[in-house]
Design a protein around this motif. Structure first.
Motif, mmCIF file in Angstrom:
data_model
loop_
_atom_site.group_PDB
_atom_site.id
_atom_site.type_symbol
_atom_site.label_atom_id
_atom_site.label_comp_id
_atom_site.label_asym_id
_atom_site.label_seq_id
_atom_site.Cartn_x
_atom_site.Cartn_y
_atom_site.Cartn_z
ATOM 1 N N SER A 6 0.838 -1.195 0.000
ATOM 2 C CA SER A 6 0.000 0.000 0.000
ATOM 3 C C SER A 6 0.877 1.251 0.000
ATOM 4 O O SER A 6 2.085 1.194 0.263
ATOM 5 C CB SER A 6 -0.910 -0.004 1.230
ATOM 6 N N ASP A 7 0.272 2.390 -0.274
ATOM 7 C CA ASP A 7 1.015 3.657 -0.253
ATOM 8 C C ASP A 7 1.610 3.914 1.122
ATOM 9 O O ASP A 7 2.750 4.386 1.243
ATOM 10 C CB ASP A 7 0.099 4.808 -0.653
ATOM 11 N N ASP A 8 0.843 3.613 2.183
ATOM 12 C CA ASP A 8 1.340 3.823 3.549
ATOM 13 C C ASP A 8 2.541 2.930 3.835
ATOM 14 O O ASP A 8 3.509 3.361 4.487
ATOM 15 C CB ASP A 8 0.233 3.535 4.568
ATOM 16 N N LEU A 54 4.866 0.125 16.421
ATOM 17 C CA LEU A 54 4.232 -0.306 15.178
ATOM 18 C C LEU A 54 3.129 -1.336 15.387
ATOM 19 O O LEU A 54 2.025 -1.198 14.857
ATOM 20 C CB LEU A 54 5.296 -0.865 14.226
ATOM 21 N N THR A 55 3.380 -2.381 16.159
ATOM 22 C CA THR A 55 2.410 -3.470 16.316
ATOM 23 C C THR A 55 1.682 -3.443 17.657
ATOM 24 O O THR A 55 0.900 -4.349 17.948
ATOM 25 C CB THR A 55 3.092 -4.835 16.128
ATOM 26 N N VAL A 56 1.951 -2.433 18.472
ATOM 27 C CA VAL A 56 1.230 -2.291 19.746
ATOM 28 C C VAL A 56 -0.178 -1.773 19.444
ATOM 29 O O VAL A 56 -0.347 -0.853 18.644
ATOM 30 C CB VAL A 56 1.966 -1.328 20.691
ATOM 31 N N ALA A 67 1.442 -7.389 10.455
ATOM 32 C CA ALA A 67 2.679 -8.118 10.230
ATOM 33 C C ALA A 67 3.404 -7.657 8.972
ATOM 34 O O ALA A 67 4.637 -7.648 8.922
ATOM 35 C CB ALA A 67 2.382 -9.617 10.139
ATOM 36 N N VAL A 68 2.658 -7.265 7.939
ATOM 37 C CA VAL A 68 3.293 -6.825 6.694
ATOM 38 C C VAL A 68 4.079 -5.538 6.928
ATOM 39 O O VAL A 68 5.185 -5.358 6.398
ATOM 40 C CB VAL A 68 2.249 -6.638 5.574
ATOM 41 N N ASP A 69 3.545 -4.643 7.730
ATOM 42 C CA ASP A 69 4.253 -3.403 8.054
ATOM 43 C C ASP A 69 5.553 -3.704 8.793
ATOM 44 O O ASP A 69 6.592 -3.100 8.513
ATOM 45 C CB ASP A 69 3.362 -2.499 8.907
ATOM 46 N N ALA A 70 5.484 -4.653 9.730
ATOM 47 C CA ALA A 70 6.687 -5.055 10.456
ATOM 48 C C ALA A 70 7.709 -5.668 9.513
ATOM 49 O O ALA A 70 8.924 -5.427 9.642
ATOM 50 C CB ALA A 70 6.321 -6.045 11.561
#
Length: 371
Positions: A6-8, A54-56, A67-70
């Motif tokens: 994604s853009d983000d 990030l995942t909190v 998970a993908v962002d991580a």
């Protein structure tokens, strides 16, 4: 199925990449290595970028990302050989979010999100050989809570952490406990590992502890799976940069008056390195996407990914050294540090043979046979 980011997520990748390029160069990494392999200043910079949060979950001061962002973040940190153990923030937030009491979440998750609290997993024991179900640590009930008696090895940044997630036997069953660094009876002996990051041996002698969950093996398996998925993503970043360094060197190094990159035999070896990188990348994506699957399916998927990543990391690292020649193992050259990191990562969280055994055990009698 859409595999585009994604853009983000792309903006997140770009932000981390900029920090790695401008704020965590090789000279700074070497300076941190000489100071012991962990920098609280660098850790705080990761927190300022929002990566520890990030995942909190958002309800506890985090960003509530997935998970993908991580994975995106860990790829970029791998590219820069960042030694600060950000993956431990992902592990701690996963365990506490899913298994911790409300009081435990309120006490620790906001601090993890802000970067003020570094909570790390302390699970490895000498006799365990990567197996999570082998645990000699003991826990007993006390008037004030629990006390843990344990010896844990190779705890990431163990002498710098604020608390530890520790598995121990309670009434004949593995439970998971949170032990604070200031607890009486707890000591940590820190040291630099082969790749120059920091670890410690943790000694608990009736150290005061807070119970996270009595379903310890399930929670511990989740923790290790999250850690290994992050490790796979980091490995992709390390291999990507290793390949880049290798091709740049081959375009500069001349033999018989021409760049060695023009030699067909060497070009074939680089092509094989690229193939191993892409195999690893696809399996890293697979592992990340399976983190939300049921426990057994998730654990098997992570093992499959770790097998491929182990094979790829060993191949890419060794080929890079051979294509560089003698300079590839000198401490002054950045490429040798990528090789050391890849070598250590292959043995972290279970080596290739350990995970191959897990994959083999999960195979059914008709595996590979089509009716």
């Amino acid at each position: 199925m859409d595999f585009d980011f994604s853009d983000d997520q792309q903006q997140l990748r770009d932000a981390v990449a900029r920090w790695v390029d401008k704020g965590y160069g090789f000279e700074r990494r070497q300076s941190i290595a000489k100071q012991g392999g962990f920098s609280r200043e660098a850790w705080n910079e990761l927190a300022e970028l929002g990566l520890t949060a990030l995942t909190v979950p958002e309800s506890y001061g985090g960003l509530g990302q997935g998970a993908v962002d991580a994975m995106v973040v860990m790829e970029e940190l791998g590219r820069g050989l960042v030694m600060e153990p950000l993956a431990q923030a992902f592990v701690a937030s996963a365990v506490l979010s899913q298994f911790g009491s409300d009081a435990l979440k309120q006490s620790w998750l906001p601090g993890i999100a802000s970067g003020e609290k570094l909570v790390v997993l302390a699970t490895q024991e000498r006799k365990a050989r990567y197996r999570l179900d082998i645990c000699e640590a003991k826990a007993t009930k006390t008037a004030d809570g629990y006390a843990v008696d344990a010896t844990k090895s190779i705890v990431p940044a163990g002498d710098q952490a604020d608390a530890f997630i520790v598995p121990a036997q309670l009434d004949g069953k593995i439970a998971l406990f949170l032990v604070e660094s200031g607890a009486a009876g707890l000591s940590a002996r820190g040291y630099a590992t082969q790749d120059e990051s920091r670890a410690a041996d943790l000694l608990c002698r009736d150290a005061a502890a807070t119970l996270i969950t009595t379903n310890g093996l399930t929670a511990l398996t989740l923790a290790q799976d999250v850690a290994n998925a992050a490790l796979c993503a980091e490995g992709v970043g390390v291999m990507e940069q290793t390949l880049k360094l290798t091709t740049e060197y081959m375009n500069q190094r001349k033999q018989f008056g021409v760049a060695i990159a023009s030699f067909q035999a060497l070009r074939h070896r680089v092509a094989d390195m690229k193939m191993q990188l892409e195999l690893a990348r696809s399996m890293s994506y697979y592992a990340t996407l399976k983190l939300g699957a049921p426990a057994e399916e998730r654990h098997t998927a992570i093992a499959r990914a770790k097998v491929q990543l182990g094979q790829s990391m060993r191949y890419v690292g060794q080929q890079s050294v051979q294509l560089h020649g003698g300079i590839g193992v000198t401490d002054e050259y950045v490429g040798s540090h990528y090789f050391k990191r890849l070598t250590q990562m292959e043995m972290t969280g279970g080596d290739t043979l350990h995970h191959l055994a897990t994959v083999s055990a999960k195979m059914q009698e008709n595996a590979g046979v089509f009716a």
